[in-house]
Design a protein around this motif. Structure first.
Motif, PDB file in Angstrom:
ATOM      1  N   UNK A  12      -1.641   7.530 -11.522  1.00 27.03           N
ATOM      2  CA  UNK A  12      -1.529   8.974 -11.514  1.00 27.03           C
ATOM      3  C   UNK A  12      -2.003   9.552 -10.190  1.00 27.03           C
ATOM      4  N   UNK A  13      -1.690  10.833  -9.946  1.00 26.95           N
ATOM      5  CA  UNK A  13      -2.028  11.473  -8.683  1.00 26.95           C
ATOM      6  C   UNK A  13      -3.532  11.475  -8.394  1.00 26.95           C
ATOM      7  N   UNK A  14      -4.411  11.771  -9.364  1.00 25.81           N
ATOM      8  CA  UNK A  14      -5.836  11.832  -9.033  1.00 25.81           C
ATOM      9  C   UNK A  14      -6.543  10.473  -9.030  1.00 25.81           C
ATOM     10  N   UNK A  15      -5.829   9.373  -9.060  1.00 23.97           N
ATOM     11  CA  UNK A  15      -6.468   8.056  -9.153  1.00 23.97           C
ATOM     12  C   UNK A  15      -7.249   7.702  -7.892  1.00 23.97           C
ATOM     13  N   UNK A  16      -6.694   7.961  -6.703  1.00 25.55           N
ATOM     14  CA  UNK A  16      -7.373   7.570  -5.461  1.00 25.55           C
ATOM     15  C   UNK A  16      -8.710   8.287  -5.286  1.00 25.55           C
ATOM     16  N   UNK A  17      -8.788   9.608  -5.448  1.00 24.20           N
ATOM     17  CA  UNK A  17     -10.110  10.238  -5.319  1.00 24.20           C
ATOM     18  C   UNK A  17     -11.077   9.808  -6.428  1.00 24.20           C
ATOM     19  N   UNK A  18     -10.553   9.543  -7.599  1.00 23.84           N
ATOM     20  CA  UNK A  18     -11.412   9.110  -8.707  1.00 23.84           C
ATOM     21  C   UNK A  18     -11.979   7.710  -8.442  1.00 23.84           C
ATOM     22  N   UNK A  19     -11.156   6.810  -7.952  1.00 23.73           N
ATOM     23  CA  UNK A  19     -11.654   5.478  -7.594  1.00 23.73           C
ATOM     24  C   UNK A  19     -12.747   5.584  -6.535  1.00 23.73           C
ATOM     25  N   UNK A  20     -12.515   6.434  -5.542  1.00 25.35           N
ATOM     26  CA  UNK A  20     -13.480   6.586  -4.461  1.00 25.35           C
ATOM     27  C   UNK A  20     -14.807   7.147  -4.959  1.00 25.35           C
ATOM     28  N   UNK A  21     -14.761   8.049  -5.928  1.00 28.86           N
ATOM     29  CA  UNK A  21     -16.008   8.629  -6.431  1.00 28.86           C
ATOM     30  C   UNK A  21     -16.751   7.677  -7.372  1.00 28.86           C
ATOM     31  N   UNK A  22     -16.029   6.792  -8.086  1.00 29.59           N
ATOM     32  CA  UNK A  22     -16.669   5.907  -9.054  1.00 29.59           C
ATOM     33  C   UNK A  22     -17.139   4.578  -8.457  1.00 29.59           C
ATOM     34  N   UNK A  23     -16.435   4.066  -7.481  1.00 32.29           N
ATOM     35  CA  UNK A  23     -16.772   2.762  -6.899  1.00 32.29           C
ATOM     36  C   UNK A  23     -17.476   2.995  -5.563  1.00 32.29           C
ATOM     37  N   UNK A  24     -18.734   2.593  -5.421  1.00 37.28           N
ATOM     38  CA  UNK A  24     -19.470   2.900  -4.187  1.00 37.28           C
ATOM     39  C   UNK A  24     -18.996   2.117  -2.962  1.00 37.28           C
ATOM     40  N   UNK A  25     -18.287   1.013  -3.137  1.00 42.96           N
ATOM     41  CA  UNK A  25     -17.857   0.207  -1.997  1.00 42.96           C
ATOM     42  C   UNK A  25     -16.625   0.743  -1.294  1.00 42.96           C
ATOM     43  N   UNK A  26     -15.952   1.727  -1.875  1.00 41.17           N
ATOM     44  CA  UNK A  26     -14.736   2.270  -1.265  1.00 41.17           C
ATOM     45  C   UNK A  26     -15.138   3.308  -0.223  1.00 41.17           C
ATOM     46  N   UNK A  27     -14.748   3.084   1.019  1.00 46.61           N
ATOM     47  CA  UNK A  27     -15.071   4.009   2.100  1.00 46.61           C
ATOM     48  C   UNK A  27     -13.994   5.072   2.222  1.00 46.61           C
ATOM     49  N   UNK A  28     -12.742   4.633   2.279  1.00 49.12           N
ATOM     50  CA  UNK A  28     -11.615   5.554   2.383  1.00 49.12           C
ATOM     51  C   UNK A  28     -10.548   5.126   1.397  1.00 49.12           C
ATOM     52  N   UNK A  29      -9.776   6.071   0.928  1.00 48.50           N
ATOM     53  CA  UNK A  29      -8.667   5.749   0.025  1.00 48.50           C
ATOM     54  C   UNK A  29      -7.469   6.598   0.419  1.00 48.50           C
ATOM     55  N   UNK A  30      -6.302   6.122   0.090  1.00 50.22           N
ATOM     56  CA  UNK A  30      -5.081   6.851   0.394  1.00 50.22           C
ATOM     57  C   UNK A  30      -4.063   6.577  -0.697  1.00 50.22           C
ATOM     58  N   UNK A  31      -3.063   7.398  -0.731  1.00 51.33           N
ATOM     59  CA  UNK A  31      -1.963   7.208  -1.675  1.00 51.33           C
ATOM     60  C   UNK A  31      -0.765   6.678  -0.892  1.00 51.33           C
ATOM     61  N   UNK A  32      -0.039   5.763  -1.495  1.00 51.15           N
ATOM     62  CA  UNK A  32       1.161   5.227  -0.851  1.00 51.15           C
ATOM     63  C   UNK A  32       2.347   5.453  -1.770  1.00 51.15           C
ATOM     64  N   UNK A  33       3.506   5.342  -1.199  1.00 49.80           N
ATOM     65  CA  UNK A  33       4.741   5.495  -1.955  1.00 49.80           C
ATOM     66  C   UNK A  33       5.610   4.283  -1.687  1.00 49.80           C
ATOM     67  N   UNK A  34       6.126   3.675  -2.747  1.00 44.11           N
ATOM     68  CA  UNK A  34       6.960   2.481  -2.579  1.00 44.11           C
ATOM     69  C   UNK A  34       8.308   2.848  -2.000  1.00 44.11           C
TER      70      UNK A  34
END
Length: 99
Positions: free
Chosen positions: A77-99
């Motif tokens: 879903x659209x809010x997955x990348x920011x949610x992963x970044x807020x929940x997992x402390x090891x993620x520094x940056x996240x982005x969305x990609x399109x196939x």
């Protein structure tokens, strides 16, 4: 001496033509599959090499359990990348990609 080995091998190939054809065809198929496999592995490992920190790049996959079996995909879903970044402390940056 080597000439005698080649002459003996040539005579055996000529006397057993079907066997020689099967052996040569098998070697041809085996080398072709080996080369294609190495090319596929090289292609898979060539992604993201232009990035400065290519060793620390990861991609998240979504595992769906269906009646036909488990399916792996990249769709979130659209809010997955920011949610992963807020929940997992090891993620520094996240982005969305399109196939």
């Amino acid at each position: 001496m080597i000439r005698n080995y080649f002459l003996t091998a040539w005579r055996n190939l000529r006397s057993n033509r079907l066997n020689a054809f099967i052996n040569v065809a098998g070697l041809t198929v085996a080398f072709t599959v080996c080369i294609l496999l190495f090319l596929m592995v090289h292609f898979e490992f060539s992604f993201d090499k232009f990035q400065k920190n290519s060793g620390s790049l990861y991609m998240a996959y979504n595992l769906s359990h269906t009646p036909d079996g488990d399916e792996k995909g990249e769709a979130f879903g659209y809010p997955a990348a920011p949610e992963f970044k807020s929940e997992v402390p090891g993620i520094i940056r996240s982005t969305r990609t399109r196939s």
